[in-house]
Design a protein around this motif. Sequence first.
Motif, PDB file in Angstrom:
ATOM      1  N   TYR A  33       6.545 -22.488  71.299  1.00  8.33           N
ATOM      2  CA  TYR A  33       7.996 -22.459  71.451  1.00  8.33           C
ATOM      3  C   TYR A  33       8.398 -23.385  72.593  1.00  8.33           C
ATOM      4  O   TYR A  33       7.829 -23.304  73.680  1.00  8.33           O
ATOM      5  CB  TYR A  33       8.498 -21.065  71.817  1.00  8.33           C
ATOM      6  CG  TYR A  33       8.123 -19.927  70.908  1.00  8.33           C
ATOM      7  CD1 TYR A  33       8.178 -18.618  71.378  1.00  8.33           C
ATOM      8  CD2 TYR A  33       7.730 -20.122  69.592  1.00  8.33           C
ATOM      9  CE1 TYR A  33       7.857 -17.538  70.570  1.00  8.33           C
ATOM     10  CE2 TYR A  33       7.393 -19.060  68.771  1.00  8.33           C
ATOM     11  CZ  TYR A  33       7.458 -17.768  69.269  1.00  8.33           C
ATOM     12  OH  TYR A  33       7.138 -16.707  68.473  1.00  8.33           O
ATOM     13  N   ALA A  34       9.409 -24.203  72.383  1.00  9.82           N
ATOM     14  CA  ALA A  34      10.087 -24.799  73.526  1.00  9.82           C
ATOM     15  C   ALA A  34      11.022 -23.741  74.099  1.00  9.82           C
ATOM     16  O   ALA A  34      11.573 -22.935  73.349  1.00  9.82           O
ATOM     17  CB  ALA A  34      10.870 -26.027  73.100  1.00  9.82           C
ATOM     18  N   SER A  92       8.879 -28.051  77.358  1.00 14.32           N
ATOM     19  CA  SER A  92       8.169 -28.150  76.082  1.00 14.32           C
ATOM     20  C   SER A  92       7.051 -27.119  76.012  1.00 14.32           C
ATOM     21  O   SER A  92       6.710 -26.480  77.014  1.00 14.32           O
ATOM     22  CB  SER A  92       7.597 -29.546  75.914  1.00 14.32           C
ATOM     23  OG  SER A  92       6.589 -29.798  76.890  1.00 14.32           O
ATOM     24  N   ARG A 129      13.179 -22.126  71.106  1.00 14.28           N
ATOM     25  CA  ARG A 129      13.273 -22.965  69.906  1.00 14.28           C
ATOM     26  C   ARG A 129      11.904 -22.904  69.249  1.00 14.28           C
ATOM     27  O   ARG A 129      10.907 -23.369  69.812  1.00 14.28           O
ATOM     28  CB  ARG A 129      13.641 -24.396  70.307  1.00 14.28           C
ATOM     29  CG  ARG A 129      13.653 -25.381  69.172  1.00 14.28           C
ATOM     30  CD  ARG A 129      14.994 -25.505  68.483  1.00 14.28           C
ATOM     31  NE  ARG A 129      14.855 -26.431  67.356  1.00 14.28           N
ATOM     32  CZ  ARG A 129      15.233 -27.702  67.378  1.00 14.28           C
ATOM     33  NH1 ARG A 129      15.809 -28.208  68.459  1.00 14.28           N
ATOM     34  NH2 ARG A 129      15.041 -28.455  66.334  1.00 14.28           N
ATOM     35  N   ASP A 184      11.017 -23.805  65.902  1.00 17.97           N
ATOM     36  CA  ASP A 184      10.771 -24.567  64.674  1.00 17.97           C
ATOM     37  C   ASP A 184      10.234 -25.967  64.927  1.00 17.97           C
ATOM     38  O   ASP A 184      10.292 -26.818  64.053  1.00 17.97           O
ATOM     39  CB  ASP A 184      12.061 -24.651  63.861  1.00 17.97           C
ATOM     40  CG  ASP A 184      13.155 -25.410  64.598  1.00 17.97           C
ATOM     41  OD1 ASP A 184      14.157 -25.792  63.954  1.00 17.97           O
ATOM     42  OD2 ASP A 184      13.024 -25.607  65.822  1.00 17.97           O
ATOM     43  N   LEU A 185       9.724 -26.204  66.116  1.00 20.53           N
ATOM     44  CA  LEU A 185       9.285 -27.555  66.441  1.00 20.53           C
ATOM     45  C   LEU A 185       7.901 -27.872  65.892  1.00 20.53           C
ATOM     46  O   LEU A 185       7.032 -27.003  65.843  1.00 20.53           O
ATOM     47  CB  LEU A 185       9.270 -27.741  67.964  1.00 20.53           C
ATOM     48  CG  LEU A 185      10.606 -27.550  68.672  1.00 20.53           C
ATOM     49  CD1 LEU A 185      10.433 -27.744  70.166  1.00 20.53           C
ATOM     50  CD2 LEU A 185      11.656 -28.490  68.123  1.00 20.53           C
ATOM     51  N   SER A 186       7.724 -29.113  65.529  1.00 21.63           N
ATOM     52  CA  SER A 186       6.407 -29.575  65.087  1.00 21.63           C
ATOM     53  C   SER A 186       5.826 -30.590  66.057  1.00 21.63           C
ATOM     54  O   SER A 186       4.769 -31.181  65.783  1.00 21.63           O
ATOM     55  CB  SER A 186       6.514 -30.195  63.690  1.00 21.63           C
ATOM     56  OG  SER A 186       7.452 -31.259  63.707  1.00 21.63           O
ATOM     57  N   ASP A 194       5.624 -31.611  70.551  1.00 23.68           N
ATOM     58  CA  ASP A 194       5.741 -31.101  71.917  1.00 23.68           C
ATOM     59  C   ASP A 194       6.796 -31.894  72.686  1.00 23.68           C
ATOM     60  O   ASP A 194       6.492 -32.836  73.409  1.00 23.68           O
ATOM     61  CB  ASP A 194       4.377 -31.210  72.607  1.00 23.68           C
ATOM     62  CG  ASP A 194       4.372 -30.595  73.987  1.00 23.68           C
ATOM     63  OD1 ASP A 194       3.600 -31.081  74.848  1.00 23.68           O
ATOM     64  OD2 ASP A 194       5.139 -29.644  74.221  1.00 23.68           O
ATOM     65  N   TYR A 195       8.073 -31.507  72.531  1.00 29.18           N
ATOM     66  CA  TYR A 195       9.132 -32.193  73.246  1.00 29.18           C
ATOM     67  C   TYR A 195      10.157 -31.185  73.731  1.00 29.18           C
ATOM     68  O   TYR A 195      10.032 -29.984  73.475  1.00 29.18           O
ATOM     69  CB  TYR A 195       9.789 -33.269  72.372  1.00 29.18           C
ATOM     70  CG  TYR A 195      10.677 -32.746  71.267  1.00 29.18           C
ATOM     71  CD1 TYR A 195      10.141 -32.345  70.045  1.00 29.18           C
ATOM     72  CD2 TYR A 195      12.065 -32.682  71.439  1.00 29.18           C
ATOM     73  CE1 TYR A 195      10.956 -31.876  69.036  1.00 29.18           C
ATOM     74  CE2 TYR A 195      12.886 -32.209  70.427  1.00 29.18           C
ATOM     75  CZ  TYR A 195      12.325 -31.816  69.225  1.00 29.18           C
ATOM     76  OH  TYR A 195      13.124 -31.350  68.225  1.00 29.18           O
ATOM     77  N   PRO A 244      13.810 -29.900  73.494  1.00 28.63           N
ATOM     78  CA  PRO A 244      15.081 -29.941  72.774  1.00 28.63           C
ATOM     79  C   PRO A 244      16.232 -29.482  73.673  1.00 28.63           C
ATOM     80  O   PRO A 244      16.057 -28.621  74.533  1.00 28.63           O
ATOM     81  CB  PRO A 244      14.859 -28.940  71.635  1.00 28.63           C
ATOM     82  CG  PRO A 244      13.915 -27.939  72.211  1.00 28.63           C
ATOM     83  CD  PRO A 244      13.047 -28.683  73.183  1.00 28.63           C
TER      84      PRO A 244
END
Length: 125
Positions: free
Chosen positions: A32-33, A52, A99, A101-103, A105-106, A108
């Motif tokens: 999760y971010a 991230s 968050r 739903d990330l694919s 490592d950044y 958002p």
Amino acid sequence: QVRLAESGGGLVQAGGSLRLSCAASGRTFSKYAMGWFRQAPGKEREFVAAISWSALNTYYADSVKGRFTISRDNAKNTVYLQMNSLKPEDTALYYCAARTDLSADYVPLYDYDYWGQGTQVTVSS
């Protein structure tokens, strides 16, 4: 379903420090971010800081840069916000958000899908 629980808010004098914590449920917290947002009375909710999933990337609002530090402990499913040199204008209800739903490592800035109930931070002058 992800549950987020903030703690650590309170009343502090200007120039003081507080450390907020946000404990998260969920087995994939490390993917999760996480972000911190705040909302002052009569104002829109605003972004404060985000991190991230690996903690390698962070981002701060200009208003808190150099004073606040976001960090996370994936082993404890917890994200932190260390707040130093607090100002009266930092007074707000602080929320953590996830968050999920990330694919990649950044960090958002938008579209967080889970939110906590908030913890109040009040800075007196």
